[in-house]
Scaffold this active site. Structure first.
Site, PDB file in Angstrom:
ATOM      1  N   ARG A 127       0.843  -1.192   0.000  1.00 38.81           N
ATOM      2  CA  ARG A 127       0.000   0.000   0.000  1.00 38.81           C
ATOM      3  C   ARG A 127       0.886   1.253   0.000  1.00 38.81           C
ATOM      4  O   ARG A 127       1.918   1.280   0.684  1.00 38.81           O
ATOM      5  CB  ARG A 127      -0.853  -0.036   1.269  1.00 38.81           C
ATOM      6  CG  ARG A 127      -1.790   1.128   1.490  1.00 38.81           C
ATOM      7  CD  ARG A 127      -2.958   1.089   0.583  1.00 38.81           C
ATOM      8  NE  ARG A 127      -4.061   1.910   1.049  1.00 38.81           N
ATOM      9  CZ  ARG A 127      -5.112   2.200   0.278  1.00 38.81           C
ATOM     10  NH1 ARG A 127      -5.179   1.749  -0.970  1.00 38.81           N
ATOM     11  NH2 ARG A 127      -6.105   2.925   0.745  1.00 38.81           N
ATOM     12  N   THR A 399      -9.731   0.199  -9.429  1.00 40.35           N
ATOM     13  CA  THR A 399      -8.860  -0.749  -8.784  1.00 40.35           C
ATOM     14  C   THR A 399      -8.950  -1.986  -9.635  1.00 40.35           C
ATOM     15  O   THR A 399      -9.834  -2.093 -10.474  1.00 40.35           O
ATOM     16  CB  THR A 399      -9.409  -0.999  -7.363  1.00 40.35           C
ATOM     17  OG1 THR A 399      -9.364   0.230  -6.672  1.00 40.35           O
ATOM     18  CG2 THR A 399      -8.643  -2.047  -6.610  1.00 40.35           C
ATOM     19  N   SER A 470      -7.675   1.045   3.666  1.00 35.25           N
ATOM     20  CA  SER A 470      -8.175   0.524   2.385  1.00 35.25           C
ATOM     21  C   SER A 470      -9.339  -0.426   2.615  1.00 35.25           C
ATOM     22  O   SER A 470      -9.514  -0.946   3.715  1.00 35.25           O
ATOM     23  CB  SER A 470      -7.042  -0.242   1.703  1.00 35.25           C
ATOM     24  OG  SER A 470      -7.496  -0.903   0.544  1.00 35.25           O
ATOM     25  N   GLY A 491     -13.763  -1.719  -6.391  1.00 33.01           N
ATOM     26  CA  GLY A 491     -15.067  -1.133  -6.060  1.00 33.01           C
ATOM     27  C   GLY A 491     -15.076  -0.234  -4.835  1.00 33.01           C
ATOM     28  O   GLY A 491     -16.142  -0.022  -4.241  1.00 33.01           O
TER      29      GLY A 491
END
Ligand code: DON
Length: 587
Positions: A127, A399, A470, A491
């Protein structure tokens, strides 16, 4: 000789070729390809957001690569053929199940050599991080109000990219040389590929933003509209990928590519520094592992909210007679909605990067706490004004997802993102790749919703070097220690509820994989207090929910779920979501 059992179903049409029976053994055909939605095979499979990327992954499996090799090659190919979300300028998570000893074991892996039967579950966090110069109020004006769009578009919206560090951390479990895994991506960037109708639409819709936010005009800007069948060539990206091939992670975080990123930051008043780039590390974390009806669910821990939120939701429904309620029945949607509301209220209050903020994970997923939350569910529609995060004792829309399984049963589930479509819309001048706008996933001010409507507090406030919370929830389900399902989706905040529904659809309602992937999904995230449903959601159920007091709103598609399921006899069923160009390829 390998027997191909691929049964490729009627599929969408891409490029210039009518859909045909595509076998993975065929050479990559970037100028004419079909979009296979399902495959039933006996050796290995890849499902991803783009047929060329899935094909690249399977060809790596066929050349002797394992699931990690194929995942790396697929991820890199996606960075070329799916620029809206595939990336080297973003970040993500990998959840994997390793049943074979690694070729080049890293720290902690050696213990697995003698235990190939039980395997090992891995969670890798690549991340993005907030740059060192980031500050808590950096997106607020002098009066303390959010500056519209500042965390979403342009140079300041970008976190320090993590994908390349992630790829090299994945590599320690792979077998083939990195140069082999990255070459298909280099070739696709250098020689180009034809774009699909959806890619043309995506590129056209972002033209204004590309012109606004770029300091050097990127190849994605075009004088006339993009159309299906146009060839997209990305020479700058090919050059960057070659640097990564030749110099490893340093080919991105140092040298020429780093220089181009820093020059871009300078031109656009961004804050990422050389030290930010050089200091970035991907981190292996303990995966979130819990049981559900005898299966073992392996998913991503913080800084993904998935580990806590998915666990809370599944544990709340585990002892409920969901199967007898039936798929999309009022009773099932009521229960699942209330469970989603409760879990997302806790998400907003408690979840953030554990390296920076103490998150009471154990309490949030404890059976006693789950029971107290479940007891709050009313018979009619709940109300988000009444539901707050639980009181704990002091102790206490872009994503992309890909699934891979190989012949040995190793499985990789990766969700990676730029956050919004084309990230912050900035292509690094001369380097050819988009930067992310992941900073918007922080809570830029308590109670102010981000682009997915998610609110947060101190737990997810901005701090230098911190990772933004996230929803990405790459997940693997094990049955008696062996991979049964590989699941994930993009999503935004709907990711975790989509994974939740997909698992319940298969494990409780007994839906086929195709139905679990493609039938309409719904979503509730505490705030706003609405059930969002996809087109095609049962109107009868919708009407009954309204009578119960719910606000139900139809929205566009929810996610693009990819599922691999291992059938009895080790047959592999791989299904790609019909909502996009997603493709399942196997051999
Ligand atoms: O990490 C997250 O939760 C978001 N940045 C994911 C964004 C996303 O899924 C957008 N795709 N449709």
């Amino acid at each position: 000789m390998r027997q191909t059992l691929s049964r490729l179903f009627p599929c969408a049409v891409a490029g210039v070729l009518l859909c045909s029976s595509l076998t993975a053994q065929q050479a990559l055909t970037p100028y004419s390809y079909s979009i296979p939605k399902k495959t039933l095979v006996s050796h290995g499979a890849v499902v991803s957001a783009h047929p060329l990327a899935s094909q690249v992954g399977v060809s790596i499996l066929q050349q002797g690569g394992n699931a990690f090799d194929a995942a790396i090659a697929t991820q890199l190919a996606l960075a070329v053929v799916y620029p809206a979300a595939g990336n080297i300028g973003g970040g993500g998570f990998m959840v994997a199940h390793l049943v074979t000893p690694p070729h080049n074991p890293g720290k902690g892996a050696a213990a697995q050599h003698g235990s190939a039967v039980t395997g090992r579950d891995i969670a890798l966090d690549f991340r993005e991080k907030a740059p060192a110069a980031a500050t808590r109020d950096m997106y607020l004006d002098a009066a303390g109000n959010p500056v519209k769009g500042l965390s979403e578009n342009g140079h300041l919206a970008s976190g320090i990219p993590g994908t390349i560090a992630g790829l090299f951390a994945e590599l320690k479990y792979a077998k083939l040389p990195f140069a082999k895994l990255i070459q298909p991506a280099i070739d696709l960037a250098e020689n180009g590929f034809v774009i699909t109708a959806e890619e043309a639409r995506n590129l056209n819709s972002a033209q204004g933003a590309f012109k606004n936010y770029n300091t050097v005009q990127p190849v994605f800007v075009k004088a006339v509209d993009w159309k299906k069948g146009d060839t997209l060539v990305q020479k700058d990206l090919a050059k960057t990928l070659r640097l990564i091939r030749d110099k490893g992670a340093k080919g991105f975080y140092e040298g020429e590519t780093a220089r181009l990123i820093l020059e871009e930051m300078h031109r656009g008043k961004g804050i990422i520094t050389a030290a930010d780039l050089q200091g970035f590390k991907a981190v292996e974390r303990n995966p979130a592992v819990f049981s559900y009806k005898g299966y073992s669910i392996v998913t991503m821990p913080l800084p993904s909210s998935g580990g806590v939120v998915l666990q809370q939701m599944l544990k709340m429904v585990e002892d409920q007679p969901l199967a007898s309620y039936g798929f999309e029945s009022v009773k099932a949607v009521h229960l699942m909605t209330e469970v989603e509301r409760l879990a997302y209220a806790d998400r907003a209050q408690y979840l953030g990067d554990r390296d920076f903020y103490s998150v009471p994970v154990d309490t949030l997923v404890s059976p006693a706490y789950i029971r107290t939350r479940l007891a709050l569910i009313p018979a009619r529609a709940g109300n988000s004004r009444d539901i707050k995060a639980g009181v704990l004792s002091p102790a206490s829309e872009e994503t992309t997802h890909l699934d891979v399984i190989d012949a040995k049963g190793n499985a990789v589930s990766i969700t990676t993102t730029l956050n919004g479509g084309f990230g912050n819309k900035v292509v690094v001048g001369g380097a050819g790749f988009f930067l992310n706008n992941e900073m918007d996933d922080f809570s830029i001010k308590p109670g102010v919703p981000n682009m997915y409507g998610a609110v947060g507090t101190e737990a997810n406030a901005i701090a230098p070097g911190k990772r933004m919370l996230s929803s990405m929830s790459p997940t693997i389900v094990l049955n008696k220690g062996k991979v049964y399902l590989v699941v994930g989706t993009p999503g935004g905040t709907t990711i975790t509820t989509s994974v939740f529904q997909t698992l319940v659809d298969i494990l409780d309602f007994g839906l086929s994989t195709d139905d679990a992937v493609n039938l309409p999904k719904f979503h509730h995230q505490w705030l706003p207090d609405e059930i969002f449903v996809e087109p095609g959601f049962s109107t009868t159920t919708r009407d009954s929910l309204k009578v119960m007091g719910y606000t139900v709103a139809q929205r566009g598609s929810i996610g693009r779920t990819e599922v691999i399921k291992v059938l009895p006899g080790q047959q592999i069923e791989a299904v790609a979501d019909n909502r996009g160009d997603d493709a399942a390829v196997g051999y």
